[in-house]
Every structure is written in C-alpha cells, then in structure tokens.
Write an enzyme that holds these catalytic residues in place. Structure first.
Site, PDB file in Angstrom:
ATOM      1  CB  SER A  77      -9.324   0.724  -0.532  1.00  0.00           C
ATOM      2  OG  SER A  77      -8.732   0.814  -1.791  1.00  0.00           O
ATOM      3  CG  ASP A  85      -2.300   0.590   0.918  1.00  0.00           C
ATOM      4  OD1 ASP A  85      -2.329   1.788   0.609  1.00  0.00           O
ATOM      5  OD2 ASP A  85      -3.329  -0.110   1.006  1.00  0.00           O
ATOM      6  CG  HIS A 108      -5.256   3.958   0.426  1.00  0.00           C
ATOM      7  ND1 HIS A 108      -4.815   2.679   0.172  1.00  0.00           N
ATOM      8  CD2 HIS A 108      -6.521   4.016  -0.030  1.00  0.00           C
ATOM      9  CE1 HIS A 108      -5.782   2.002  -0.424  1.00  0.00           C
ATOM     10  NE2 HIS A 108      -6.833   2.789  -0.555  1.00  0.00           N
TER      11      HIS A 108
END
Length: 766
Positions: free
Chosen positions: A547, A111, A185
């Site tokens: 996600s 990620d 994220h």
C-alpha cells in the site's frame, strides 16, 4: 455551438443509459424489493443493485443483461525515500525544483479518505496554484462544520458507500459519511505520492526529519471507498474509479485489492474491478496498484492485468535498530524508535508477571503490559519492565503504544518486549516511543534474556520474588542506520507467477511490474485513524506494505507525465520498467526476504517474480530512450489470445469483437516477456519507439538460464526520433526442469540509453 451540441448529446446518452438500467429493474421486480446503488455510465455500462440471490438469477437470464457478478469485499492492501530515489538532486531540478514537481497533475486516490487539516495537504504559505481546466471533480462539505474538504491542493473530495450501506456494514458515527479519513491509510498514501515538501516530522518531542511526497506539487483528488472496520466493497470502489476518471484525474493510486474473488468470475483479467480499470486506461489514466501483502509465498498477487502497473514493496537503505545490554555483558539486538536509558548506568529488570498487584488480574494477559492498574507501581518505578509480545499484538488487540503508556504511568525507566515464539507472517516494525524501549524479535535472543533474568532473580519456595538482581540498559534507537544492502524485496510483498484464472493457472504476463519503497515509510496520519493501533492520536505514522509502494509509483508517474504530457499510460509504465535496476547499492544482484526451513527470515537471490522489472529509478525513467507502447486494441488482443477466456465473455465486458492478430498473449507489447508453457521453439515480437530527440543505434543482446536457449533478431537497429521498429525474441527448450528459467533482453543505445526487459519462461515436453 458544435461543442455545446456534443455535450448535450453526451448528457442525453448518459441519462438514457441510467433510465435503461432503471427500466430493466422496474420490469423484472416489484418496487421496494430491490435497491439500485449505482449506475456506471463512464467506463462500463452497468449498475450495482442490492437484490436477493433469486433476483440475481432472474437478472442473469434477462434479455440485454450480459453478465451478473456478486459483490465482494476488498481490503487496504516518508521522510527518506525521496533522497533514496534521487528526487531532490536528479529529478525535481529538471522540472523547476520541488515547488514545481508534479505541477498541474491530478492524482486520484481510491482509499479511506483524507485528513484535510494535515500540513502535508495545506495550500497556504505555498506558491499560488493555477486553474485546472481538465479536472471537474466536486468537493463534499463536512456535514458538521459545513466547510469544504478541498483547498487549492486538494481539488476533489467525495465518498462512496451505497454498497456498504446496503450490506448493513456502514456505521456513519465510526465510518464518517464524508471524505474524512477515519482510518489513516488514505492520508498516508496521499502524502507519499503528493504530500507537500519539507513538512517537519515531530513525535513525542523528537525530530524524525522532514516529509515529502514524490510529486509535492501535484494536486490530490480523494475518492473514499474504504472504511475503518470492514474495508470496502467492489461496487463502491468501481463507482469511485468510474467517477474519478470522469472527473479528469491523470493518475490513479490504488492501495486496494480483493479479499477473495467471487466464484462467478472466470478470469482474473475480467472481473468488474479490472474491467473498470481497463476503461480508465483507455481514457488515458495511468493506474498504479499495490501487488498485495501475501508474500513471500508464490501466486499471492491481487493485481493481474497488463493495463495496470502492479507494484511490489522494497526495503530501502534506512533501518532503525537498537540494543539491550545485560548486566552479564551480553548485548541483545532489537528494534525501538526510542531514546536510551541514562548513560553509564544499569537498571533493575522486573518481569510483568512478578510485579502484579493481585493474581486475580489474570483475567487480562498481564504480560502484554496494556493495563497499568494491574501492576505494583512501587516495584516498577525506576526499573525496566519486561513484557511479552503475545498474539494480541499481531491481531491488534494489544499495542506497543499502550505498553509505552503503561511504562510511563508506572514511572518505569524503560520497557522490553520479548518475543518468545513467532508465527510465519508476523511483521515487526519499530514504533516511536517517548520512553526508552526495545522489542527483541529474535526468539533465541529473547531466550538469552529470559535465562539471564531467571538465573539472577531470587525466589522463595512459592515462586514469589525475594530480590530482583537482573540488570540492563537500553540503547539509542532514534538515529537510523543506512545500509548498502538495499533495496531488498520485503518479506510481505506478494509474489508471482501471475495467474490468469481463479484455478491459479499461470498467465503469459509477468507480474509484479516494478519494485518501490514500501517498508517503514513515514507519512501523514489522521489523529482519529485506527488502522494502526500504535499511531492512534498521532499526526504521522511509520508503516509498511505494498500500500505504501503503490503511491511511490503514482507520484513518480506524475513526474514522468509532467515532463511528457502526451505519453500514454503504457508509455509511462514502459519508461518506469525498462529503466529500473536489479542491482543494489553495494553492486550486487537484488535479494529478497524469504523464510528458511526453520521459518527464520533470511535473504535469497531475488527473481522477476519478486520484483518484476526491478527497482524504480526515477531519473532514468524521465529519459528512457525507447518505449514499448500499447493501447486499447493491444489489451483486447491480449485477452482474445489468452486460452480459457471466451470471445463471448470479452465482448460482454468490452462490447468489442475479438481480433486474433496477436496470435499469442506473449506477443502483447509489454516491457517484459513471459511464456508459461514453452514447448519446442517459440518466437515473440516486440515493437519499440524512439522517444529521444535524436537518432540512436541500439545493439540487442539476450541471455537466459541454461535450460532455455534465447536469441534476438535483428542484432542491431537504428531509429530516428519518433520512429518505431520491431524485433523478435526466439526461445527454445533445451531441457525440462519443471521450474521457470529467468533471463533478460538488453537494448544498448549509442547515445547512452539502456533498455532492459526481464524474461521468464517455463519449458514443457512436447
């Protein structure tokens, strides 16, 4: 001594492989005309290099080179969800409580990195962690502080950016040449799967509960390959996966998928990304990947292969709602995570376009309310400011966070964001605010507000306001409302059917695999994160996407693996899928958000193309009764029997000759059945294994929509612990509708186990 010799031989083999890669490049091209980025030594035998198109063609024709693929870009694709999923009451106690949930399981995250200073990832004030002999990943140091990115919770932290650098996309000042999350994220997804339990979630002075990961005791291994401005490149992602598996992760969580696959890739299943993940699963690593956010349109999945667990996104039972009460008594529904205006009091409404200091400020869009300096503070102070939700909010050049700052700076009593027109795909999420505020998302309700404001506001002949007479008050949006109509499939969640090639031909494999919470998920954020403009500088974020769904499954898979450490990735996937539910909390069949003919969001009956097998049920997954197991040879059989994939192509990627014993890809032992081209009658086989500790008799039933007949054989079977049995499912076309038919096979055990397989089939004429 023997082990030492084996390790020595292995190291020599890896060094030989890398030298061979260097030799091929050195023989073909002049030194300095190319740059080798990575040698992939663990999962696939290959390398990534920065070369010209002409050099790529030379490589393609070189002896010993089996395939050449152009690199392409990839993109990024929780306080309440543990309770919604029943983890604190039904799951964590079976493994010793939350402070043992996920013990000794390592989840790898490919990620955007991690913010290691967040309390969700702290290892102090926790029970001491034991050693992890099976994990051997390394920890990079912060280049500025020289401190390790690891603690006892974070056990590995590396970054991969050679392809990004070669493409000229990498900026070390913005993207950070370290595992540090510059985006937000990566920290968010890691916290959803494995964040510490009981972390207080405060924002703007308000308490929003306590956050926890699905497996709060699991360790975190970070493999940063996504970056702030450009996403990432497959060459870097593949290098990260290759390293993660070599290091010894147990689970891989991937909230990443391709933007658009390269034309050189013939099949969805054998692009370098999926081929690398096949190697990961062969090594015993469970892989959860986000389905993609291209919904609600069909064939929008970016996760294709049977060895991957593809996760769709659900809306859980928690919703944040608010309302605006007008002076004429009308109440307009909206959303806003904010406190109310003072009770029993109405405030004057002032439109942003009517309180400008100077009309020359129109070089900005004043209705966005992004710049306090363009407004007359005297006219705004103590009043409710009306702003417009323009396209700038959709593309990220405007943010609700800046509207809050503007209202605060001007001394406004609150703000209202009005949506006057909406384009399909626009996603509205409530944003925490210290100032009373509301977003009116329904265009008709926005028109009611605008009409009321215009009728109530008195103007002179030039259009300038003489007196503001419209009134209103904002309700309390801080308290969530729990709905029984949950879970639902989120609008943005990518939909099937699955495709086997990039001509979008249907595959004989159902995707997505499973549904998990992915809408409005609270989790850790990094203060310098830029992925969501509304959360810049914050420690937590409330965001949506597949996600967010994928790490839910990664964390739950860690709990299953903790209880059943010898299970294969396919066994874990089977346990999750066959015990999932297609019924919501109100006892109705699952529904999916969809667009109506007028492009308004509505609810329709969901199908397996929306949710796969159904919504995850963690406590049932710990004790599934039966599993549909599969291994590397089964995956190869699926590839070899899929029409359109050549045996030569399969051998290039797997270095294995094809075996056609499976006969048809629908016979792959998946916990689902899909037939994309059913002509006449077809019989499909499945093999189940009893993983319970006692003998159990199962009755097998099947049902299908009327256009296809379905029957099973045998109707019942008894399995001793550890025993395997095969059963068959026969489908016959009754009528051709041109649309898929949906159904299910159920295996009901005499000791209470319930096993369910979704079935999809498209009938064709002979």
């Amino acid at each position: 001594m023997v082990l030492k010799q084996l390790l020595s031989n292995l190291m020599r083999g890896l060094i030989h492989q890398e030298r061979k890669h260097d030799m091929i490049l050195g023989m073909l091209f002049e030194e300095g005309s190319y740059k080798k980025l990575y040698s992939y030594k663990h999962l696939i035998n290959g390398f990534a290099a920065h070369v010209s198109p002409e050099q790529a063609e030379t490589l393609r024709r070189a002896p010993g080179v089996k395939s050449v693929d152009k690199d392409w870009k990839v993109r990024r694709l929780t306080t309440h969800t543990p309770e919604f999923l029943g983890l604190p009451t039904d799951v964590w106690p079976t493994g010793g409580g939350f402070d043992r949930a996920g013990e000794d399981i390592v989840i790898g995250f490919v990620d955007s990195g991690i913010y290691p200073h967040h309390p969700s990832f702290a290892s102090h004030h926790r029970l001491p962690y034991g050693p992890l002999p099976h994990y051997k990943g390394k920890c990079e140091e912060d280049p500025h502080t020289k401190k390790s990115f690891c603690n006892r919770k974070i056990v590995g932290a590396q970054h991969f950016a050679e392809a990004a650098k070669a493409a000229g996309a990498f900026n070390p000042d913005i993207d950070y040449a370290s595992p540090l999350d510059g985006d937000g994220h990566g920290s968010h997804t890691a916290a959803i799967a494995a964040g510490n339990n009981g972390i207080q979630l405060r924002m703007h002075g308000y308490e929003f509960g306590r956050a926890s990961g699905m497996a709060p005791r699991a360790r975190i291994a970070v493999y940063k390959a996504l970056y702030r401005l450009f996403g990432g490149f497959v060459a870097d992602v593949v290098a990260a996966i290759d390293q993660a598996v070599h290091d010894g992760v147990d689970i891989l969580s991937l909230s990443v998928g391709p933007n658009s696959p390269p034309t050189t890739t013939k099949t969805t299943f054998l692009n370098p990304f999926d081929a690398t993940l096949l190697g990961a699963v062969k090594a015993g690593v469970f892989v959860a990947q986000a389905a993609g956010n291209g919904g609600p349109f069909p064939k929008t999945l970016v996760s294709y292969s049977p060895w991957i667990t593809t996760v769709a996104a659900a809306i859980d039972d928690r919703r944040y709602k608010n309302h605006l009460t007008l002076g004429n008594g009308k109440m307009l529904a909206g959303m806003g995570l904010s406190p109310p205006t003072r009770p029993h009091r109405l405030y004057t409404l002032v439109s942003s376009n009517d309180v400008l200091l100077d009309s020359s400020s129109s070089k900005y869009n004043p209705s966005d309310c992004q710049r306090p300096e363009v407004f007359n503070k005297k006219l705004v102070k103590g009043n409710i400011l009306l702003c417009g939700y323009s396209f700038n909010f959709v593309v990220g050049t405007a943010s609700i966070k800046k509207v809050v700052a503007t209202a605060k700076h001007l001394g406004a009593a609150g703000f209202v964001l009005v949506v006057e027109n909406v384009s399909p795909g626009t996603k509205f999420d409530p944003v925490p605010s210290a100032v009373p505020g509301i977003l009116i998302t329904d265009v008709s309700k926005s028109m009611d507000l605008i009409d009321y404001y215009n009728v109530s506001t008195s103007r002179d002949w030039t259009g300038r306001v003489k007196s503001f007479n419209a009134k209103g008050s904002i309700g309390d949006g801080l308290a969530p409302v729990l709905h029984k109509s949950a879970p639902q499939v989120a609008l943005f969640s990518a939909r099937g059917p699955n495709t086997k090639d990039f001509s979008f031909q249907d595959a004989d494999l159902l995707k997505p695999d499973i549904l998990a919470p992915g809408y409005l998920i609270w989790a850790a954020w990094c203060p310098n994160g830029t992925d969501e403009p509304n959360y810049v500088g914050e420690g937590f974020a409330l965001i949506s996407g597949t996600s967010m769904a994928a790490p839910h499954i990664a964390g739950i898979a860690a709990l299953v693996k903790q209880k059943h450490p010898q299970w294969s990735p396919a066994a874990i996937k089977s346990a999750l899928m066959t015990t999932s539910t297609v019924i919501d909390r109100a006892g109705r069949l699952l529904q999916a958000q969809q667009y109506s003919d007028t492009e308004a969001v509505t609810l329709v009956k969901a199908t397996p193309f929306d949710y796969g097998s159904g919504h995850v049920n963690p406590s049932a997954a710990l004790d599934p009764g039966l599993i549909f197991d599969a291994g590397y040879e089964d995956y190869l059989g699926f590839l070899c029997t899929t029409p359109g994939i050549s045996a030569h192509e399969i051998r290039n990627y797997t270095n294995t000759r094809c075996n056609y014993d499976m006969k048809h890809p629908s016979n792959f032992n998946a916990p689902s059945i899909a037939v994309s081209h059913l002509v006449g009658t077809q019989t499909i086989t499945r093999r189940v294994t009893n993983v319970a500790e006692v003998e159990e008799t199962y009755t097998i039933t099947a049902r299908m929509q009327p256009s296809i007949a379905i029957e099973v054989n045998p109707p019942a079977m008894t399995l001793r612990p550890g025993a395997s049995r095969t059963f068959s499912v026969t489908m016959t076309v009754r009528s051709v509708s041109g649309e898929y038919s949906f159904g299910e096979v159920k295996l009901k055990g005499s000791r209470g186990h319930k096993v369910r397989l979704p079935v999809v089939a498209l009938g064709h004429r002979r």
